[in-house]
Design a protein around this motif. Sequence first.
Motif, PDB file in Angstrom:
ATOM      1  N   ASP A   1     -12.999  -0.337  -8.651  1.00 54.36           N
ATOM      2  CA  ASP A   1     -13.237   1.097  -8.464  1.00 54.36           C
ATOM      3  C   ASP A   1     -11.927   1.882  -8.441  1.00 54.36           C
ATOM      4  N   ILE A   2     -10.794   1.216  -8.113  1.00 54.08           N
ATOM      5  CA  ILE A   2      -9.475   1.829  -8.165  1.00 54.08           C
ATOM      6  C   ILE A   2      -8.574   0.932  -9.002  1.00 54.08           C
ATOM      7  N   VAL A   3      -7.949   1.506  -9.998  1.00 52.95           N
ATOM      8  CA  VAL A   3      -7.028   0.745 -10.856  1.00 52.95           C
ATOM      9  C   VAL A   3      -5.730   1.541 -10.987  1.00 52.95           C
ATOM     10  N   PRO A   4      -4.594   0.878 -11.234  1.00 58.36           N
ATOM     11  CA  PRO A   4      -3.325   1.599 -11.389  1.00 58.36           C
ATOM     12  C   PRO A   4      -3.386   2.562 -12.577  1.00 58.36           C
ATOM     13  N   ALA A   5      -2.848   3.756 -12.375  1.00 59.95           N
ATOM     14  CA  ALA A   5      -2.829   4.764 -13.442  1.00 59.95           C
ATOM     15  C   ALA A   5      -1.448   4.924 -14.044  1.00 59.95           C
ATOM     16  N   THR A   6      -0.445   4.315 -13.430  1.00 59.90           N
ATOM     17  CA  THR A   6       0.934   4.443 -13.914  1.00 59.90           C
ATOM     18  C   THR A   6       1.541   3.059 -14.119  1.00 59.90           C
ATOM     19  N   ALA A   7       2.608   3.025 -14.907  1.00 62.27           N
ATOM     20  CA  ALA A   7       3.317   1.758 -15.118  1.00 62.27           C
ATOM     21  C   ALA A   7       3.929   1.266 -13.815  1.00 62.27           C
TER      22      ALA A   7
ATOM     23  N   ALA B   1       0.830  -1.207   0.000  1.00 69.61           N
ATOM     24  CA  ALA B   1       0.000   0.000   0.000  1.00 69.61           C
ATOM     25  C   ALA B   1       0.862   1.254   0.000  1.00 69.61           C
ATOM     26  N   GLY B   2       1.933   1.245   0.793  1.00 69.82           N
ATOM     27  CA  GLY B   2       2.817   2.404   0.846  1.00 69.82           C
ATOM     28  C   GLY B   2       3.498   2.672  -0.477  1.00 69.82           C
ATOM     29  N   LEU B   3       3.993   1.612  -1.111  1.00 70.24           N
ATOM     30  CA  LEU B   3       4.642   1.772  -2.410  1.00 70.24           C
ATOM     31  C   LEU B   3       3.641   2.218  -3.474  1.00 70.24           C
TER      32      LEU B   3
ATOM     33  N   GLY C   1       2.777   1.774 -10.828  1.00 71.30           N
ATOM     34  CA  GLY C   1       1.694   1.230 -10.013  1.00 71.30           C
ATOM     35  C   GLY C   1       1.320  -0.175 -10.417  1.00 71.30           C
ATOM     36  N   ARG C   2       1.342  -0.440 -11.736  1.00 72.72           N
ATOM     37  CA  ARG C   2       1.039  -1.803 -12.199  1.00 72.72           C
ATOM     38  C   ARG C   2       2.124  -2.779 -11.773  1.00 72.72           C
ATOM     39  N   TRP C   3       3.387  -2.339 -11.826  1.00 71.13           N
ATOM     40  CA  TRP C   3       4.474  -3.219 -11.393  1.00 71.13           C
ATOM     41  C   TRP C   3       4.420  -3.480  -9.886  1.00 71.13           C
ATOM     42  N   VAL C   4       4.057  -2.473  -9.107  1.00 74.30           N
ATOM     43  CA  VAL C   4       3.896  -2.674  -7.661  1.00 74.30           C
ATOM     44  C   VAL C   4       2.803  -3.705  -7.396  1.00 74.30           C
TER      45      VAL C   4
END
Length: 280
Positions: A206-212, A171-173, A214-217
């Motif tokens: 309802d929440i999805v990664p918006a950055t690359a 969550a922090g990352l 974020g997807r890798w995290v």
Amino acid sequence: MEHTVSGSDDRSVRGLIRFYLLDHQTPIGKAIDIALLGLNLLFVGIFVVETYPVGATGRSVLWQLEIGIAFVFAVEYLLRLYGARDRIAEFSNGYTMVDLLSILPTVSVVLLPVSGGIVNIGFLRAIRIVRVLRFYRFTADAEFFFGTVSDNTLRAMKLFLTILVLLFTSAGLFYSVERGSNPGIATFGDAFYYTVVTLSTVGFGDIVPATAAGRWVTVTAILAAIVLIPRQASKILREWTSRERVNVTCPDCGLAYHDPDASHCKACGHVIYQEADSRE
């Protein structure tokens, strides 16, 4: 773990420092344990609270608290190195490396002559998350300031801690890389909600990664959960399933722990002698 000071080296200042940093039984050792645990909780709490709107005054107070706690942890880190019998081994110890990483971001902000919000640099913000790993030091052995727990209880504590650390770190990352780019991530609570929903495979969407990043995290968190949680859970399961077995070692192949009524080793078939009551 030793709880008595013996030998000329152990009676020195260095030996006393080593003893009390490891001790869980004497009043001083218990006080150190409780103080470090409380400061660690506060240290982690500061990171969470900082993600919410607390105002300039509140943010200044939190920053001063963070500096003070980081200073205490820095002193503890140096004392552990000073008191260790093998300083190289202590420095390379996983718990000690986490101790160092947990204070580096704060120390860097204080010492580096850089103006502006260096705290907001993504790399430093991400590193600050590792401070939650300090809790693993408190489960290094079965002795705590409140007493000694069983091996099975210790494994259960480590499993629970692994889940919490995985959720909190992920969550922090995720918050660090998505904040400012993702409208659904405004606070740490939003990131924690996303992490729990994702790792539990509920996936509301309802929440999805918006950055690359974020997807890798997210991918890394899922893979870590697949590897770490079953590994910890399997240790507890093995302990539970072996409770009824008798600690008898086969003299031929060396296999230990057999069923209470076993007369032969299940691995090699060698005859083993056990006393068993047929009425049970």
